[in-house]
Write an enzyme that holds these catalytic residues in place. Structure first.
Site, short mmCIF file in Angstrom:
data_model
loop_
_atom_site.label_atom_id
_atom_site.label_comp_id
_atom_site.label_asym_id
_atom_site.label_seq_id
_atom_site.Cartn_x
_atom_site.Cartn_y
_atom_site.Cartn_z
N GLU A 175 -31.08 -76.46 69.19
CA GLU A 175 -31.56 -77.49 70.35
C GLU A 175 -32.85 -77.49 70.43
OE1 GLU A 175 -32.10 -78.76 74.46
OE2 GLU A 175 -32.80 -76.91 73.32
N ASP A 180 -29.76 -71.26 70.42
CA ASP A 180 -31.06 -70.72 69.92
C ASP A 180 -32.08 -70.76 71.11
OD1 ASP A 180 -31.12 -73.63 70.34
OD2 ASP A 180 -32.73 -73.75 69.10
#
Length: 411
Positions: free
Chosen positions: A180, A101
C-alpha cells in the site's frame, strides 16, 4: 464503548497483538513495486503467512494467502441470539481492509515498542487523558501503527464476534494487502474472492475521524537530456548540463504549493527523487489535488516549467504522468448507506464521528474506483512515517468496538 472495555482481557489481547505485529519486519520497496513485483519484499509475504496461521487458529474461515501476498479470510453470517451461522457462505456483508507493509523512508526493522501510561506531565498526545496507554518505538525506528494498528483492530474485533455468537452479524470478509505504501496495494487485489459490495479500510488516525474523500494522485517522471563534455573545454564543446536544467526545474516549482506549506484542501507538488549525470537527469515528483481540474492544471504547469528549464540550458526534456488514484468522494456519494451505517456504528460505540479529507490515499481510494465504495476508519495511530509515531490503545480499542457495532448495523 458498547462491547470492548478498558482494562479488559480483550484490551490486553489487542495490545499484545499490536506489539507482536509492530515487531514483525514488513517494509515494502517502491523500486521493486514499480517494476511489477508483488509483494515487493519477501518480509511482507512472511508477515502474510504469519497472520494467516493466526487467523486459522482463531477460527476464521476461507483463510488463504494469494500468490501476490494478499491475506483473505472471512467469518460467516450469524443470526444472533446464539443461533448457528447461516449455511450460505456467500451471503454478502462488508469487507475490512488494512495493509501489511510499512513505509521505507523510515526504518521499520528491529522495532522495539514501548508501552507507558500517561501521567499529568506528559504532553504531545492529542486527545488522550491521564492514565491512557500509549505505544511508541524506542525512537530509532518507526512504530508501524500505519497500518498494524488497523490490522490488530480488525483481527481483534472479528475474533470477538467469533467468540460471541449472540451478536448478530453479516458475513464479514477481510483482505490485508501488501505494498500500500508504494501505491500498488490494489494492483492484484483478489476480487474473485471478495463477495462484498462495500468495504471499509481501517487506516486512519485520530479517534472518530471518518474519511470519505482524498486526493487525486499522480506521479510524474521528468527526464532531462544534456550533452557531456570535458569541463575544461565545455564552452567550445557546447556542453549541456542536464543536472543544471533539472535543478532549475525543481527550484521553479511553486514554493507555496509544497507539502510543507499546505494543509486542508490544498494540493501540492512534491519532488520525491532526484538523480542523474551531466547527460541525463531524472526528477520524480508527486502531484496531489482534491479537484480533477486542479490536477490537470498541475500536470500542465509541470510540463511548462520543465520545458522552460530545459530551454534555459539548451537541454531536451520528456515528461510522463502516471495516475495513481482518484478522489473517492464521488464513488462513495453513490452509496450513502455505507456511510450512514458507519456513522450509526460510531454513535452506538459512544464515538462522535468527524469527517475530514485524507491528505493522501488508501487502498480504499482505488477500490472505490473499482466499484466497491470504501470509506476509511481511524486506528488511533499518530505521527505516521516517523520515529515519533505513537498509538493510543484506547483509540484503537474504540475502532474495534465500532467495527463490532458496524456488523450489527449490517445484520
Amino acid at each position: 464503548m458498547k462491547y470492548l472495555k478498558k482494562d479488559s482481557a480483550w484490551e490486553r489481547e489487542l495490545l499484545a497483538r499490536f506489539i507482536d505485529y509492530a515487531k514483525t519486519y514488513s517494509t515494502s520497496c517502491s523500486a521493486a513495486a514499480d517494476k511489477g513485483r508483488q509483494p515487493s519484499t519477501e518480509c511482507q509475504r512472511d508477515f502474510a503467512n504469519k497472520i494467516a496461521a493466526e487467523l486459522k487458529a482463531l477460527g476464521f474461515e476461507g483463510v488463504q494467502v494469494t500468490k501476490f501476498g494478499y491475506v483473505y479470510a472471512y467469518i460467516s453470517a450469524n443470526h444472533g441470539a446464539g443461533k448457528k451461522a447461516v449455511a450460505d457462505k456467500n451471503a454478502r456483508g462488508f469487507c475490512l481492509l488494512a495493509h501489511l507493509d510499512t513505509v521505507e523512508e523510515c526504518s521499520g526493522k528491529n522495532v522495539k515498542p514501548r508501552v507507558k501510561k500517561l501521567s499529568a506531565k506528559d504532553a504531545g498526545f492529542a486527545g488522550c487523558d491521564v492514565g491512557d496507554t500509549i505505544i511508541s518505538s524506542d525512537g530509532t525506528t518507526l512504530l508501524g501503527g500505519d497500518d498494524k494498528a488497523g490490522l490488530a483492530a480488525i483481527v481483534t474485533a472479528l475474533h470477538y464476534l467469533i467468540k460471541n455468537p449472540k451478536i448478530a452479524r453479516p458475513k464479514v470478509e477481510l483482505c490485508f494487502s501488501p505494498d500500500e505504501e508504494t501505491g500498488h496495494g490494489m494492483d492484484n487485489v483478489p476480487l474473485d474472492l471478495i463477495k462484498s459490495k462495500c468495504a471499509y479500510t481501517v487506516d486512519g488516525s485520530h479517534v472518530g475521524e471518518l474519511e470519505c474523500e482524498c486526493f487525486n494522485a499522480c506521479k510524474s517522471e521528468v527526464v532531462f537530456a544534456g550533452k557531456a563534455a570535458h569541463t575544461g573545454d565545455a564552452r567550445a564543446a557546447k556542453m549541456v548540463n542536464a543536472i543544471s536544467a533539472a535543478s532549475l526545474f525543481v527550484q521553479s516549482l511553486p514554493r507555496a504549493e509544497a507539502p510543507e506549506t499546505t494543509d486542508g484542501y490544498d494540493g501540492f507538488f512534491a519532488p520525491l527523487e532526484f538523480s542523474g549525470t551531466m547527460e541525463s537527469a531524472r526528477v520524480s515528483l508527486l502531484l496531489r489535488d482534491f479537484d480533477a481540474a486542479g490536477m490537470e492544471r498541475r500536470k500542465k504547469l509541470v510540463k511548462k516549467l520543465a520545458d522552460a528549464a530545459a530551454a534555459s540550458f539548451g537541454a531536451s526534456v520528456k515528461v510522463k504522468h502516471v495516475q495513481q488514484y482518484l478522489n473517492m468522494k464521488e464513488g462513495i456519494k453513490k452509496a450513502p448507506a455505507v456511510v450512514d451505517r458507519l456513522v450509526a456504528a460510531c454513535k452506538q460505540s459512544g464515538v462522535e464521528p468527524a469527517f475530514k479529507p485524507i491528505r493522501g490515499g488508501t487502498d480504499g481510494s482505488r477500490l472505490t474506483e473499482m466499484g466497491i465504495p470504501c470509506p476509511n476508519i481511524w486506528t488511533g495511530a499518530h505521527d505516521y512515517h516517523s520515529e515519533r509515531e505513537w498509538v493510543s490503545l484506547n483509540q484503537m480499542l474504540c475502532a474495534c468496538d465500532t467495527i463490532i457495532s458496524l456488523g450489527e448495523q449490517y445484520a
